[in-house]
Design a protein around this motif. Sequence first.
Motif, mmCIF file in Angstrom:
data_model
loop_
_atom_site.group_PDB
_atom_site.id
_atom_site.type_symbol
_atom_site.label_atom_id
_atom_site.label_comp_id
_atom_site.label_asym_id
_atom_site.label_seq_id
_atom_site.Cartn_x
_atom_site.Cartn_y
_atom_site.Cartn_z
ATOM 1 N N VAL A 241 0.830 -1.013 0.097
ATOM 2 C CA VAL A 241 -0.010 0.067 -0.074
ATOM 3 C C VAL A 241 1.016 1.026 0.120
ATOM 4 O O VAL A 241 1.898 1.311 0.516
ATOM 5 N N GLY A 242 0.130 2.303 -0.642
ATOM 6 C CA GLY A 242 1.034 3.520 -0.728
ATOM 7 C C GLY A 242 0.412 4.714 0.358
ATOM 8 O O GLY A 242 1.020 5.646 0.462
ATOM 9 N N ASP A 243 -0.816 4.248 1.151
ATOM 10 C CA ASP A 243 -1.391 5.124 1.929
ATOM 11 C C ASP A 243 -1.447 4.483 3.225
ATOM 12 O O ASP A 243 -1.921 3.730 3.439
ATOM 13 N N HIS A 244 -0.999 5.725 4.429
ATOM 14 C CA HIS A 244 -0.954 5.275 5.743
ATOM 15 C C HIS A 244 -2.301 4.629 6.171
ATOM 16 O O HIS A 244 -2.351 3.619 6.967
ATOM 17 N N GLY A 245 -3.440 5.516 5.862
ATOM 18 C CA GLY A 245 -4.901 5.229 6.321
ATOM 19 C C GLY A 245 -5.065 3.926 5.787
ATOM 20 O O GLY A 245 -5.636 2.873 6.528
ATOM 21 N N VAL A 246 -4.950 3.373 4.641
ATOM 22 C CA VAL A 246 -5.165 2.174 4.034
ATOM 23 C C VAL A 246 -4.210 1.078 4.870
ATOM 24 O O VAL A 246 -4.747 -0.071 5.193
ATOM 25 N N ALA A 247 -3.238 1.342 5.106
ATOM 26 C CA ALA A 247 -2.434 0.436 5.974
ATOM 27 C C ALA A 247 -2.789 0.203 7.283
ATOM 28 O O ALA A 247 -2.685 -0.946 7.887
ATOM 29 N N LYS A 248 -3.410 1.432 7.778
ATOM 30 C CA LYS A 248 -4.079 1.093 9.403
ATOM 31 C C LYS A 248 -4.967 0.019 9.245
ATOM 32 O O LYS A 248 -5.163 -0.540 10.433
ATOM 33 N N VAL A 249 -5.914 -0.174 8.063
ATOM 34 C CA VAL A 249 -6.835 -1.088 8.236
ATOM 35 C C VAL A 249 -6.176 -2.641 8.360
ATOM 36 O O VAL A 249 -6.856 -3.376 8.658
ATOM 37 N N LEU A 250 -5.166 -2.559 7.560
ATOM 38 C CA LEU A 250 -4.549 -3.882 7.370
ATOM 39 C C LEU A 250 -3.786 -4.326 8.623
ATOM 40 O O LEU A 250 -3.626 -5.480 8.912
ATOM 41 N N PHE A 251 -3.258 -3.277 9.148
ATOM 42 C CA PHE A 251 -2.254 -3.558 10.401
ATOM 43 C C PHE A 251 -2.468 -2.344 11.532
ATOM 44 O O PHE A 251 -1.785 -1.128 11.362
ATOM 45 N N PRO A 252 -3.484 -2.268 12.147
ATOM 46 C CA PRO A 252 -3.907 -1.308 13.330
ATOM 47 C C PRO A 252 -2.719 -0.837 13.917
ATOM 48 O O PRO A 252 -2.634 0.521 14.546
ATOM 49 N N ASP A 253 -1.690 -1.608 14.325
ATOM 50 C CA ASP A 253 -0.610 -1.157 15.046
ATOM 51 C C ASP A 253 0.676 -0.584 14.367
ATOM 52 O O ASP A 253 1.784 -0.605 14.987
#
Length: 538
Positions: A241-253
Amino acid sequence: MIPRRKPSSRFLLLTLTILLLINLSAFVASTELDEDEEIDELLAIDEQEDEEGSADQHHHVEQQKEAEVLTKAQRIVLELNSDSSNRVISENDFVLVLGYAPWDTRSAEIMPQFAEAANKLKELGSPIVMAKLDAERYPKAASALQIRGFPTLLLFINGTSQAYTGGFTGALVVKNLLKSLIFTKKTGDPVIRVNSVAEAEKFLETYHIYVLGLFDKFEGSDYEGFVKAAISDNGIQFVEVGDHGVAKVLFPDIKLTSNFVGLVKSEAERFTTYEGVFEMDKILEFLAYNKFPLVTRLTELNSASVYSSPIKLQVMVFGRDNDFERLIEPLQQVARKLKSKIMFLYVDIEEENLAKPFLTLFGLEESDDTLVTAFDNKISTKFLLEAVPTSGNIEDFCLGLLHGSYPPYYKSQPVPDNKNATVQVVVGKTFDELVLSSPKKILLEQIFTPWCINCETTSKQVEKLAKHFKGSDSLVVARIDASANEHPKLQVADYPTLLLYPEDDKANPIKLSTKSSGKDLAATINKHLKSKVSKDEL
């Protein structure tokens, strides 16, 4: 070791013929057998052969078919020897080795099935190498591979030996070996790109174990290392992923960083952050040490990956599911403290194909109790927790393993009653007392296994020797079942083995020929006895 099958009539006929030849040879070589008894034995064999003879024509066609399969297999199955065994195993990721003896009927029965599997795997383009080793002809190579019985099937994964626990018919061999190539099936592209929260949520519906990569730009050395790792790893799906918000869905921590790699698992320790340099080898090493749950349930599907793990110290808990439920939480607590140092495994004791081969190594294959064991695959050593498996005892057990203070486990049969026995029976627990610390000047020990055909002849020789030397103040005649008893100073390269232990040098026993006659063996023993007496008189 492969379960024993009922011998077919053709192998029974072969065995009877061999016995006939042995009896005829014994008649010529020795006058100790009673003539009437020997004639009765030969007549009985003749009668049995007459009964079998009517089936010869029926078996002829079947034997021809098997011969064709074996001939074809000789071009596919590698024949290992002392020089090639290590090279073949080290140069191939997957090698299935059949350890056999030419005289063993079970080996002969399995050989056509082994050939059938080799032919099928070649047709499928499988990378698994099928090989066989004549353990009688190359005893040192067999000992190095820890082939102690016939037949033995060993699966080598990246050079690490594991007892093969699948079925041994051709179809089952193929099925179980192909399973061994898979851990978690990865399909599609090595890396899936996710661009939105909606796509991330859709991704989570399909994947529960994955490696996440967050990058400002999908370029540069860090990104290249991530992609190379994704291509090399054939077990876990990679997602970028290239977006931090999208990444947080996949890896909340997820940490607030420009480039990030993390592992997600569907278990108690769900999120693990990678903190090393973004190089392929380092990322793959991180996954190898972290991809398993804190406590992994061993299955046929994941066994190959478990055995090839770089974590060579493995604690295995054997029990039933309801007992394991009570232990899972304390096990996870210990596993968190010792992560990457010890792999924790649970084996359902009712899954015989998985549990029994390991429990047999401890002589506990019939146990119904919850057992905590350990294997150090670096030094081929096993351990057993002999205390109640509480959280504290398990943790002490594991710390003792790491510090090298916990003693290895050597299996032993119960201590027998040797009172009035002509041949003393030695077990693992009594090897020190009856062999290494014996006050006698010379101890003769026979090492044997019940399934060894040649051992029976040697056993009879030993019993005659025991009667011959009965009452000697200088000699004890003894035997040990090396398949059911172990001792750190009991090293067996082949079966049967006859060892003569001098009183003053138990560390260097003298190996006697098992092919010698009883008369020659008695003469050799007498020579050593007289030699010792002469030295004492001086």
